[in-house]
Design an enzyme around this catalytic site. Structure first.
Site, PDB file in Angstrom:
ATOM      1  CG  HIS A 119      -1.888  -8.222   2.949  1.00  0.00           C
ATOM      2  ND1 HIS A 119      -3.032  -7.794   3.585  1.00  0.00           N
ATOM      3  CD2 HIS A 119      -1.288  -7.104   2.487  1.00  0.00           C
ATOM      4  CE1 HIS A 119      -3.126  -6.479   3.500  1.00  0.00           C
ATOM      5  NE2 HIS A 119      -2.072  -6.044   2.843  1.00  0.00           N
ATOM      6  CG  ASP A 154      -4.974  -9.742   5.553  1.00  0.00           C
ATOM      7  OD1 ASP A 154      -3.872 -10.316   5.663  1.00  0.00           O
ATOM      8  OD2 ASP A 154      -5.146  -8.743   4.832  1.00  0.00           O
ATOM      9  CB  SER A 228      -1.400  -3.331   4.461  1.00  0.00           C
ATOM     10  OG  SER A 228      -2.353  -3.518   3.466  1.00  0.00           O
TER      11      SER A 228
END
Length: 503
Positions: A119, A154, A228
């Site tokens: 992402h 992910d 992230s």
């Protein structure tokens, strides 16, 4: 950001770090000198004196990632359009805009391979970013190319071409970590590159109900937007997790963060680096956990098995003979548990493999065999399971008698008129819920009108009478709960199992 189950869960666009010494894994350097570990780099009995030495070794392999991507933004309809021009309001055409975001990553090889979250490099969940820039701790910047990405786990892999070898860090063994172990995270929260935070592992094998790869390390180390894709390190400088998302009801970090375990990430990263497609196993069934209440209602041990609540025709589960209400206890001789779910076991099984399924059906154990298929994409799965929106069958008075139940429900026998309105097959039998007592356990669990009770304690319910008999039997057996099998328009996937307290 993402939102799940009514709780704000922030996907962390953030960073990771690596060894200072070019070409050598940080973990190896730390392990080579045990006196350094005793001096404070690796805690022996209590908190370390400082994380400074370890941080200094790891930060050079930390990278900040910035991305640019063209995304299509749908414009909302003008609510005044119909009033002003005497017709229906027209939706404005979709517009293409340039989106930018920041994240983190970490170098895993001297020749410039970098791991991050999918992402981070795909802002619309489908298409990859148009431009990716990687910035090292010393300020050096590189244009990166996306080698491969896997939306389901992910995880994404990038590559930069440097003039010389780059510092990197190795993956560790997340299977050996324990709740209470110290960890540090280095990343790019809110664009503040090189930020270091510390904490402990709060839980291992955390299942949050978010998908097939729902298997995380939970930590209280501060993780925020921008983290992230960054690494979670153990005290020897090994990457044991990839920081992924947080629970953020107030929009910021509250000490509940989740990282993808290294043991999950390593094989996926290896395949992406080699240019291989990520293929996962699939049975074509919908499942739900066996809660403690469900287990108690049928005398099953806790933390054992998952319930089949839907079987898609023409797919391996149906071909194997799985039925709604089956409790799958083992897949390929591996126990199904909350930390090792049916989805996880099947996903890790190569398509085409024939596996045994140990099933509890109506109180008896049986073994079935399934040939695992290739798992469709998340988008394809979501489309296939989207339910229709039926009308309210009880908007007009009905002539059937209402029967009160010990569960705080008013139910009536299923009739074809109800089936048509509820969008279920006309031959559906059961007890239809027409009202729920506001103070009941059923109301607290979200059970509402239009739900159809088609089973109780894994025995069929064809009428209100069957439901009442099941309640009476559960009481005679000394059960404190009863598990209802519910179908109807509000239930995605066709059916769900709900354990209710007996009043």
């Amino acid at each position: 950001m993402r939102y799940a189950y009514g709780v704000t869960s922030a996907l962390l666009l953030g960073g990771a770090t690596l060894s200072l010494v070019t070409g050598l894994p940080a973990g190896a350097q730390v392990a080579q000198n045990d006196s350094q570990a005793i001096a404070g780099m690796v805690p022996r009995a209590g908190a370390p004196a400082s994380f400074a030495d370890l941080t200094q070794q790891l930060q050079p392999a930390v990278v900040n990632i910035s991305v640019r991507q063209k995304v299509v933004v749908k414009q909302q309809q003008n609510p005044l359009a119909g009033l002003m021009f005497g017709g229906f309001g027209r939706a404005a055409p979709a517009q293409e805009k340039l989106a930018e975001a920041l994240g983190s990553g970490f170098i895993i090889s001297a020749d410039g391979y970098i791991v991050t979250n999918n992402h981070v490099v795909s802002l619309d969940d489908e298409n990859a970013a148009d431009a990716v820039t990687v910035k090292l701790a010393d300020g050096t910047q590189y244009n990166a190319r996306i080698v491969g990405r896997d939306p389901e786990s992910d995880i994404a892999v990038l590559k930069v071409d440097a003039k010389g070898p780059l510092p990197f860090v190795p993956f560790g063994d997340s299977g050996k970590v324990r709740a209470g172990d110290w960890v540090i995270a280095i990343g790019n929260p809110f664009g503040l590159g090189g930020t270091v935070t510390s904490g402990i592992i709060s839980s291992v094998n955390r299942n949050t109900g978010t998908g097939a790869y729902d298997h995380y390390i939970q930590t209280d180390a501060s993780i925020n937007s921008g983290n992230s894709g960054g690494p979670m390190f153990d005290m020897r400088g090994n990457v044991i997790g990839i920081n992924n998302w947080i629970v953020a009801p107030s929009g910021g970090n509250i000490g509940i963060g989740f990282a993808i375990p290294s043991d999950v990430a390593k094989p996926i990263v290896a395949k992406l680096m080699a240019g291989r497609a990520i293929e996962r196993g699939f049975l074509g069934v919908q499942i739900q956990p066996v809660t403690d209440e469900i287990a108690d209602s049928i005398g099953l041990p806790h933390d054992s098995g998952e319930v089949i609540r839907g079987v898609q025709p023409g797919l391996p589960g149906a071909a194997a003979g799985l039925k709604v209400g089956d409790i799958v206890l083992k897949v390929n001789n591996e126990d199904v548990t909350p930390s090792r779910t049916l989805s996880a076991i099947v996903s890790d099984t190569a398509p085409g493999t024939r596996v045994p399924l140990d099933v509890l059906r109506e109180g008896k154990k049986t073994r079935l065999w399934a040939v695992v298929a290739k798992r469709p994409s998340q988008k394809e799965l979501a489309t296939s399971l989207t339910p229709a929106s039926p009308r309210d069958p009880f908007a007009t008075p009905q002539t059937a008698d209402l029967v009160g139940s010990a569960l705080g429900l008013k139910v009536t026998d299923m009739i074809p008129d109800y089936a048509d309105a509820l969008g279920v097959p006309p031959n559906t039998q059961g007890a239809v819920v027409v009202d729920v007592a506001s103070a009941s356990d059923a109301a607290n669990r979200g059970l509402g009108r239009g739900a159809i009770v088609v089973g109780a304690n894994f025995e069929p319910v064809r009428s209100v009478s069957d439901l009442e008999k099941a309640v009476e039997l559960a009481r005679k057996q000394g059960r404190s709960t009863i598990t209802l099998q519910i179908t109807g328009p509000a239930v995605q996937g066709g059916t769900v199992y709900l354990a209710l307290r007996l009043s």
